[in-house]
Design an enzyme around this catalytic site. Sequence first.
Site, PDB file in Angstrom:
ATOM      1  N   GLY A  90      15.756  40.784 -32.829  1.00  0.00           N
ATOM      2  CA  GLY A  90      16.340  42.052 -32.453  1.00  0.00           C
ATOM      3  C   GLY A  90      16.123  42.251 -30.971  1.00  0.00           C
ATOM      4  O   GLY A  90      15.668  41.595 -30.283  1.00  0.00           O
ATOM      5  N   CYS A  91      16.810  43.515 -30.363  1.00  0.00           N
ATOM      6  CA  CYS A  91      16.533  43.750 -29.118  1.00  0.00           C
ATOM      7  C   CYS A  91      15.246  43.990 -28.606  1.00  0.00           C
ATOM      8  O   CYS A  91      14.755  43.407 -27.749  1.00  0.00           O
ATOM      9  CB  CYS A  91      17.660  44.813 -28.820  1.00  0.00           C
ATOM     10  SG  CYS A  91      17.603  46.094 -29.810  1.00  0.00           S
TER      11      CYS A  91
END
Length: 347
Positions: free
Chosen positions: A148-149
């Site tokens: 994920g970011c």
Amino acid sequence: MVKVGIVGGTGYTGVELLRLLAQHPEVKLTAITSRKEAGTPVADMYPNLRGRVDLAFCTPDDARLTDCDVVFFATPHGVAMAQARELLAAGVRVIDLAADFRLKDTATFEKWYGMPHSCPDILKEAVYGLPEINRDKIKSARVIGLPGCYPTSVQLGYAPLFAGGRKLVDPKHLIADAKSGASGAGRKGETSLILAETADNFKAYGVKGHRHHPEIKQGLEAIAGYDVDLTFVPHLLPTIRGIHSTLYATILPEARDTDFQALFETYYAGEPFVDVLPTGSMPETRWVRASNYVRMAVHRPNDGDTLVILVVEDNLVKGASGQGVQCMNLMFGLPENMGLTHIPVLP
């Protein structure tokens, strides 16, 4: 040439993939799917790609994805695992930008994503796509679960402190104070994401618990080789792009003489996309906008026992699509930075 297909190309990560892959010298874009937009030329939806992408969206049934070398999934959670088995059987590699292949524990996945995991056998072989940590495994992987970011910025910020089992900071009291632009929520219509709600505003969310917490914990424990825990609080910035993570750690008494600036510089020496800034730097999100770079700075306020690491990245590039292309390059024996050396956009 690497023949690439994209499933779900109408969102922000999908158009970022197209922007990056359309300029990649060793990629041939062969298919991009969208049931809703089937038949629509990609450049009609995204005019920034006019003259660079001549594909039209098609349905998954018409895409002939099994003819590709690799398929990217820029889709909601649950889509990649429903199609992965067929693609792998045809010799196609899979890179998922969603969460289907991130969390190794299926019970944890089901708790946070609200659906059963349909292919735990494939999950078992999937490689977590953080090149700075798993570069060698990525090279031979058939399935990549991209981070994920937020987890990308947090894990890269903390990694030098824990790599190889180092015990320099208290592993049970880490604090990750992270902020993201609105594009991190995806291209969708929600009241909380409209301009009148996000502009001139700043707020925290997911304080009681966020699905990226177990992913960060899993990643840091894999780096350290021992139990790690943290408080993770995400915030919504009144911007389109960018992540700024401010990470806190308490230095252990036996590590007070450590030169942390030198530690970070040495750990990331030679990394093509991680830039450890000079002492005293204050990185800004615009320093990495539209690029695959992560820039970080290490601080020790008042020479005390608290270490502060500032990390910035573009959530759509290094936090998603760019990292996917970086993994693809490794998987196909291409230079890791190929197609990814864009200079950040400023102002």
